[in-house]
Design an enzyme around this catalytic site. Sequence first.
Site, mmCIF file in Angstrom:
data_model
loop_
_atom_site.group_PDB
_atom_site.id
_atom_site.type_symbol
_atom_site.label_atom_id
_atom_site.label_comp_id
_atom_site.label_asym_id
_atom_site.label_seq_id
_atom_site.Cartn_x
_atom_site.Cartn_y
_atom_site.Cartn_z
ATOM 1 N N PHE A 158 -58.944 44.996 32.722
ATOM 2 C CA PHE A 158 -57.900 45.097 31.699
ATOM 3 C C PHE A 158 -56.640 44.318 32.064
ATOM 4 O O PHE A 158 -55.842 43.981 31.195
ATOM 5 C CB PHE A 158 -57.532 46.582 31.471
ATOM 6 C CG PHE A 158 -56.565 47.130 32.489
ATOM 7 C CD1 PHE A 158 -55.189 46.979 32.312
ATOM 8 C CD2 PHE A 158 -57.008 47.771 33.644
ATOM 9 C CE1 PHE A 158 -54.290 47.458 33.257
ATOM 10 C CE2 PHE A 158 -56.125 48.252 34.586
ATOM 11 C CZ PHE A 158 -54.755 48.087 34.389
ATOM 12 N N LYS A 182 -68.002 40.311 28.226
ATOM 13 C CA LYS A 182 -67.754 41.742 27.937
ATOM 14 C C LYS A 182 -66.363 42.046 28.496
ATOM 15 O O LYS A 182 -66.197 42.324 29.674
ATOM 16 C CB LYS A 182 -68.831 42.595 28.632
ATOM 17 C CG LYS A 182 -69.063 43.976 28.016
ATOM 18 C CD LYS A 182 -67.866 44.870 27.907
ATOM 19 C CE LYS A 182 -67.486 45.537 29.199
ATOM 20 N NZ LYS A 182 -66.193 46.293 29.108
ATOM 21 N N GLU A 185 -62.489 47.224 27.614
ATOM 22 C CA GLU A 185 -62.402 47.954 26.352
ATOM 23 C C GLU A 185 -60.970 48.427 26.070
ATOM 24 O O GLU A 185 -60.656 48.890 24.992
ATOM 25 C CB GLU A 185 -63.377 49.143 26.347
ATOM 26 C CG GLU A 185 -63.145 50.209 27.417
ATOM 27 C CD GLU A 185 -63.821 49.886 28.759
ATOM 28 O OE1 GLU A 185 -63.797 48.714 29.185
ATOM 29 O OE2 GLU A 185 -64.338 50.834 29.386
ATOM 30 N N ARG A 186 -60.082 48.282 27.085
ATOM 31 C CA ARG A 186 -58.706 48.761 26.882
ATOM 32 C C ARG A 186 -57.849 47.734 26.144
ATOM 33 O O ARG A 186 -56.911 48.092 25.456
ATOM 34 C CB ARG A 186 -58.062 49.081 28.231
ATOM 35 C CG ARG A 186 -58.790 50.208 28.938
ATOM 36 C CD ARG A 186 -58.104 50.557 30.240
ATOM 37 N NE ARG A 186 -59.095 50.880 31.243
ATOM 38 C CZ ARG A 186 -58.843 50.979 32.541
ATOM 39 N NH1 ARG A 186 -57.636 50.779 32.986
ATOM 40 N NH2 ARG A 186 -59.805 51.278 33.386
ATOM 41 N N SER A 235 -62.623 46.636 39.720
ATOM 42 C CA SER A 235 -62.377 47.466 40.907
ATOM 43 C C SER A 235 -63.555 47.377 41.885
ATOM 44 O O SER A 235 -64.683 47.038 41.494
ATOM 45 C CB SER A 235 -62.151 48.910 40.478
ATOM 46 O OG SER A 235 -63.293 49.376 39.799
ATOM 47 N N CYS A 290 -54.082 42.168 40.559
ATOM 48 C CA CYS A 290 -54.932 42.214 41.744
ATOM 49 C C CYS A 290 -54.249 41.518 42.910
ATOM 50 O O CYS A 290 -54.602 41.715 44.061
ATOM 51 C CB CYS A 290 -56.259 41.543 41.461
ATOM 52 S SG CYS A 290 -56.036 39.864 40.907
ATOM 53 N N GLU A 391 -55.997 51.741 46.644
ATOM 54 C CA GLU A 391 -55.354 50.843 45.684
ATOM 55 C C GLU A 391 -54.780 51.720 44.568
ATOM 56 O O GLU A 391 -55.533 52.340 43.808
ATOM 57 C CB GLU A 391 -56.388 49.865 45.102
ATOM 58 C CG GLU A 391 -55.779 48.904 44.116
ATOM 59 C CD GLU A 391 -56.790 47.971 43.435
ATOM 60 O OE1 GLU A 391 -57.919 48.405 43.148
ATOM 61 O OE2 GLU A 391 -56.427 46.814 43.171
HETATM 62 P P1 NAD Z 1 -62.738 48.424 36.272
HETATM 63 O O1 NAD Z 1 -63.576 48.165 37.460
HETATM 64 O O2 NAD Z 1 -62.517 49.831 35.860
HETATM 65 O O3 NAD Z 1 -63.368 47.690 34.982
HETATM 66 C C1 NAD Z 1 -63.725 46.339 35.001
HETATM 67 C C2 NAD Z 1 -64.839 46.116 33.992
HETATM 68 O O4 NAD Z 1 -65.984 46.890 34.369
HETATM 69 C C3 NAD Z 1 -64.481 46.516 32.563
HETATM 70 O O5 NAD Z 1 -64.972 45.558 31.671
HETATM 71 C C4 NAD Z 1 -65.194 47.853 32.390
HETATM 72 O O6 NAD Z 1 -65.601 48.093 31.067
HETATM 73 C C5 NAD Z 1 -66.397 47.736 33.303
HETATM 74 N N1 NAD Z 1 -66.817 49.012 33.885
HETATM 75 C C6 NAD Z 1 -66.002 50.050 34.236
HETATM 76 N N2 NAD Z 1 -66.733 51.056 34.730
HETATM 77 C C7 NAD Z 1 -68.018 50.660 34.721
HETATM 78 C C8 NAD Z 1 -69.246 51.275 35.116
HETATM 79 N N3 NAD Z 1 -69.295 52.487 35.650
HETATM 80 N N4 NAD Z 1 -70.398 50.575 34.962
HETATM 81 C C9 NAD Z 1 -70.368 49.328 34.436
HETATM 82 N N5 NAD Z 1 -69.237 48.705 34.032
HETATM 83 C C10 NAD Z 1 -68.067 49.349 34.173
HETATM 84 O O7 NAD Z 1 -61.352 47.676 36.516
HETATM 85 P P2 NAD Z 1 -60.022 47.731 35.630
HETATM 86 O O8 NAD Z 1 -59.384 49.078 35.780
HETATM 87 O O9 NAD Z 1 -60.288 47.220 34.256
HETATM 88 O O10 NAD Z 1 -59.140 46.629 36.373
HETATM 89 C C11 NAD Z 1 -58.365 46.880 37.515
HETATM 90 C C12 NAD Z 1 -59.132 46.575 38.788
HETATM 91 O O11 NAD Z 1 -59.549 45.220 38.785
HETATM 92 C C13 NAD Z 1 -58.265 46.712 40.043
HETATM 93 O O12 NAD Z 1 -59.053 47.296 41.042
HETATM 94 C C14 NAD Z 1 -57.900 45.274 40.390
HETATM 95 O O13 NAD Z 1 -57.588 45.051 41.746
HETATM 96 C C15 NAD Z 1 -59.160 44.578 40.007
HETATM 97 N N6 NAD Z 1 -58.931 43.167 39.778
HETATM 98 C C16 NAD Z 1 -59.382 42.300 40.747
HETATM 99 C C17 NAD Z 1 -59.161 40.948 40.583
HETATM 100 C C18 NAD Z 1 -59.651 39.971 41.605
HETATM 101 O O14 NAD Z 1 -59.598 38.788 41.338
HETATM 102 N N7 NAD Z 1 -60.127 40.378 42.756
HETATM 103 C C19 NAD Z 1 -58.494 40.460 39.448
HETATM 104 C C20 NAD Z 1 -58.061 41.368 38.492
HETATM 105 C C21 NAD Z 1 -58.296 42.733 38.677
#
Ligand code: NAD
Length: 505
Positions: A158, A182, A185-186, A235, A290, A391
């Site tokens: 998101f 994909k 969704e937020r 994450s 991130c 985090e």
């Molecule tokens: P998230 O992991 O909750 O979600 C990321 C994606 O995964 C979304 O599209 C979500 O719909 C999907 N998802 C969530 N739960 C899932 C599940 N159980 N099974 C399958 N798919 C699932 O992350 P977020 O809260 O949207 O974003 C923040 C996180 O992303 C932080 O941890 C941040 O550090 C990380 N991030 C990392 C980078 C990087 O380059 N390393 C860049 C941006 C964000």
Amino acid sequence: MARMQAPVRTRTITHFIGGKPYGDDSARFGDVYDPALGEVQARVAFADQATVDLAVQAAKTAQAAWGRTPLGKRAEIFFAFRTLMKEHATQFGEILASEHGKIVSDAEGEVARALEVVDFACSLTHLLKGEFSENVSTTIDTYSMRQPVGVCAGITPFNFPMMVPVWMFAISIACGNAFVLKPSERDPSASLLIADLLKRAGLPDGVFNVVNGDKTAVDALLTHPDVNAISFVGSTPIAKYIYSTAAAHGKRVQALGGAKNHMVVMPDADLDSAADALVSAGYGSAGQRCMAISASITVGDTADALMSRIKDRIGKLKIGPGFDRGNDMGPVVNAAARDRILDYIKQGEAAGATLVVDGRDFRVSGYEKGFFIGPTLFDNVTPKMSIYSDEIFGPVLVNTRVGSLDEALQMLRDNPYGNGTSIFTRSGAAARRFQSEVEVGMIGINVPIPVPVGYYSFGGWKASLFGDLHIYGEDGFRFYTRGKVITSRWHDSNAGVNLGFPTHK
Ligand code: NAD
């Protein structure tokens, strides 16, 4: 200040498949909030397996012709898309402010960084050149080529709803693949504007598709036999799951995870620059980057002077809704994020850290239901405290005091994450040792957020990345292509039978 656009709570956000919107009649929908108001502003369709299959089939069909499209024609489409992206920077900014909550000007910075990757994709004609070696043996030449992987899918977080998708699809499509995105969704709307602009730039229908949704849609992509590559950013626990599941289904995967980025402040650092950097990198986008700096390590006797400088600067920050460019920091993304962050602040206090600035009970007049948290600063934090080890992904900066650079390096070594880090110092020797010894993918020297430019690659180490190749840059071109090496022989006479292993003679 009046809103630029009143929220429309009945709006439905659909998918985009085969060149057109799809899916108003989905069986499931999710709520999309306006985080400043704390209210639902739209609903987003959630794809089931059949909808994902439709998108993958549209991509597969379109890829066959797109993969054969001349490189110059592909580049032309990217140049046109680049112009459209620039023209729509403000619209992207407003969409991001409305669904993510970040300040419009910060969101426009996200668009500018995304543009760098599109710039790089425009150089596809150069990047897809192969190699040629004449006379590797008598009358034999060897050459290589890189071909598209097929259908690629991207699953994005998101916090950068515009830039992170661009990191993936721009390079993937430039390489001749078709793409299914994909998004989170937020805040899904930026993806649909991207889809519209790509179509207007001349990209054939089906080459770029968007499926909205949750785990159901993600799992359908991870296990689909016609998806060849998966890129993920999000994450760490989900990154691990994506990496293992997609790899088990025979796909190439790059899965970027979470972070706990440290900034080491040496005793010889310019403390005003270090304080500016910590406030900017700690609280920008409400700490939801991130590459945010969420932990500082002060070496020697710098802590008191640094903490008071940070406290002064926090007092001057303007916090409010993202559409007001006069603000420095907006709300966090939703109520669950707000509650999680507030709970961490409680845990830090209970663990005995010094709460220098407390951002709880923070209210913005006229936005009482908004998901606002004030900038929060902890000092005297130890590695065992959850505010250090986890985090938090919010506007919470924690400081640990150490006696030497050795101790700071050891803390970084012990940390499971390895996304970004920085050092503030006037000593070249300290900086050189730091860059050489830390196990982190992206390093800043007197630079707090060292996100590489689009012609380098982005990626962390350890629990911040699962896979071999970083994202965008030349690594991106490698990830989204398969190599072929051809050995050819053209000559007039017959070489005769020879059962020996071919040599270079
Ligand atoms: P998230 O992991 O909750 O979600 C990321 C994606 O995964 C979304 O599209 C979500 O719909 C999907 N998802 C969530 N739960 C899932 C599940 N159980 N099974 C399958 N798919 C699932 O992350 P977020 O809260 O949207 O974003 C923040 C996180 O992303 C932080 O941890 C941040 O550090 C990380 N991030 C990392 C980078 C990087 O380059 N390393 C860049 C941006 C964000």
